[in-house]
Design a protein around this motif. Structure first.
Motif, PDB file in Angstrom:
ATOM      1  N   ILE A 166       0.865  -1.186   0.000  1.00  0.00           N
ATOM      2  CA  ILE A 166       0.000   0.000   0.000  1.00  0.00           C
ATOM      3  C   ILE A 166       0.902   1.237   0.000  1.00  0.00           C
ATOM      4  CG2 ILE A 166      -1.703   1.338   1.318  1.00  0.00           C
ATOM      5  CD1 ILE A 166      -2.698  -1.269   2.563  1.00  0.00           C
ATOM      6  N   VAL A 213      -5.121   1.156   6.135  1.00  0.00           N
ATOM      7  CA  VAL A 213      -4.255  -0.043   6.104  1.00  0.00           C
ATOM      8  C   VAL A 213      -5.003  -1.237   6.688  1.00  0.00           C
ATOM      9  CG1 VAL A 213      -2.189  -1.121   7.072  1.00  0.00           C
ATOM     10  CG2 VAL A 213      -2.032   1.171   6.084  1.00  0.00           C
ATOM     11  N   SER A 235      -5.970  -4.350   4.368  1.00  0.00           N
ATOM     12  CA  SER A 235      -5.281  -5.574   4.743  1.00  0.00           C
ATOM     13  C   SER A 235      -6.259  -6.702   5.076  1.00  0.00           C
ATOM     14  CB  SER A 235      -4.376  -5.287   5.940  1.00  0.00           C
ATOM     15  OG  SER A 235      -3.770  -6.463   6.358  1.00  0.00           O
ATOM     16  N   VAL A 263       4.002  -1.261   3.535  1.00  0.00           N
ATOM     17  CA  VAL A 263       3.223  -0.027   3.434  1.00  0.00           C
ATOM     18  C   VAL A 263       4.214   1.123   3.403  1.00  0.00           C
ATOM     19  CG1 VAL A 263       1.541   1.501   4.566  1.00  0.00           C
ATOM     20  CG2 VAL A 263       1.294  -0.980   4.788  1.00  0.00           C
TER      21      VAL A 263
END
Lengths: 251, 251
Positions: free
Chosen positions: A12, A29, A33, A46
């Motif tokens: 990400i 996130v 996720s 990330v």
């Protein structure tokens, strides 16, 4: 959902000064996720970067070669600090221009005379990008090759993930089991390491916690193989019983 | 606090499978970033990476050359997945061994006979690292050159930041003012961009929000120069008044 024969991973890229400045708490996130776990795709990195074109271009071009899927969040709105679409076009060396379908969607969404310059900006993407539809507020995301661009507002982002389920090739669902114990990490670290060494294709995480004034440890086993998780859990339970450690049912 | 004559920046490396898996919501970025604003150090990148030695070594060695300060979080506990100290030693090609002071602190902290193998692991650092004291649970963090290693548990990490205030050379405090408006971004994007272009040394962020069923936009001005922020605010207020947009007092 289509399934691949190999393990798939993702990264990400969070594009946003507001996350770096500490003004805004990121929650995208966790949402992305969790969604990826169900698709059998493992989030492996990330990066949070500022709204600077060269940084976005370099980061996207580095990361997209290392992972199967890249998700960017933020920077696709109408203001001067929204430069994701333009930067992605630059990263891929593709023209940045009006996307006919996005233009049509937005033109229909706004009342007559309200489709102003700022709003028209949201119809621009790298040429021939595929749209990611937005059931919340019309302005679409898009993807180019393996780079999927989503908005930063969590509720809108979340509403757009569903539309991607059938477009993304995933793998076996990533499963996890948690065992919470009334102990401290240093009491179990040696036998736990032995179990981890036995199960190379399974991840065991150990996380201390504080709950209602009491401390404990949560052990999290993660794999796409349920039988393996169950076997590992049995091995852990053996030394837990031997050490007379209490298992906690956490709410 | 000592002050530098140049602008200083920082990056955070979050080491933890639990953040990548979506199990745990990171809050350390907001805490460290807010603390850095006061020290006049700008957070410019965050990376979240898994508990894999080669990834930690490569990430630390890439990032520490690009930024003035690096803060790592997580992976300094007693279990098998706590590999930050060892990995940092490897990144700097320094021996990984017992730190005499850390050993003494931990030995004194635990009752006689309770300073077991797992706990002794927490006394290991790269050789000659400087300790970061832990007023919450004894086990110290440490730093080597510009890389500061902190724990992952937010309450413990927060309690350790204060001890670093006098060790870190900072700059001018980074200030921010927020102006919240009852409007949508596309209504103000053109004049706002003009103001941003006028103030190159100040960052203007534009963030839509939803509050009690109503939408609005927060404009955030950020700089280490208060007068510049105030001048910029005046320029923004000019077009806000002209457009008859309502200013909101947010709680």
């Amino acid at each position: 959902m289509k399934k691949a024969n190999k393990k798939l991973n993702a990264a990400i890229i969070i594009i946003g000064n507001e996350i770096l400045s500490g003004r805004t708490q990121d929650v995208n996130v966790v949402n992305i996720s969790t969604w990826l776990n169900n698709l059998g795709i493992k989030l492996e990195e990330v990066r949070v970067i500022p709204d600077i074109e060269s940084t976005i271009v370099n980061t996207v071009n580095t990361v997209r070669k290392k992972f199967n899927y890249i998700f960017t969040t933020g920077g696709i709105g109408p203001t001067h600090d929204d430069i994701t679409s333009k930067s992605i076009a630059k990263a891929f060396k593709i023209k940045y221009c009006y996307h006919p379908e996005a233009y049509k969607i937005l033109k229909n969404y706004y009342e007559k005379g309200k489709f102003n310059v700022g709003r028209r900006k949201m119809a621009k993407t790298p040429k021939n990008a595929t749209l990611i539809y937005n059931p919340s507020s019309a302005a679409p995301g898009f993807y180019v090759k393996n780079v999927y661009c989503l908005p930063g507002v969590p509720s809108i982002l979340k509403s757009m993930l569903g539309g991607l389920n059938n477009k993304i090739i995933g793998g076996n669902k990533i499963l996890s089991k948690t065992l919470s114990l009334r102990t401290v990490e240093s009491e179990i670290s040696i036998p736990l390491e032995k179990v981890q060494n036995k199960y190379k294709n399974l991840e065991i995480g150990s996380y201390p916690f504080f709950q209602q004034g009491k401390i404990g440890v949560s052990l999290v086993m993660r794999s796409d193989n349920l039988k393996l998780i169950e076997k590992c859990l049995c091995d852990i339970m053996k030394f837990i019983k031997k050490k007379k450690i209490k298992v906690i049912v956490r709410k």
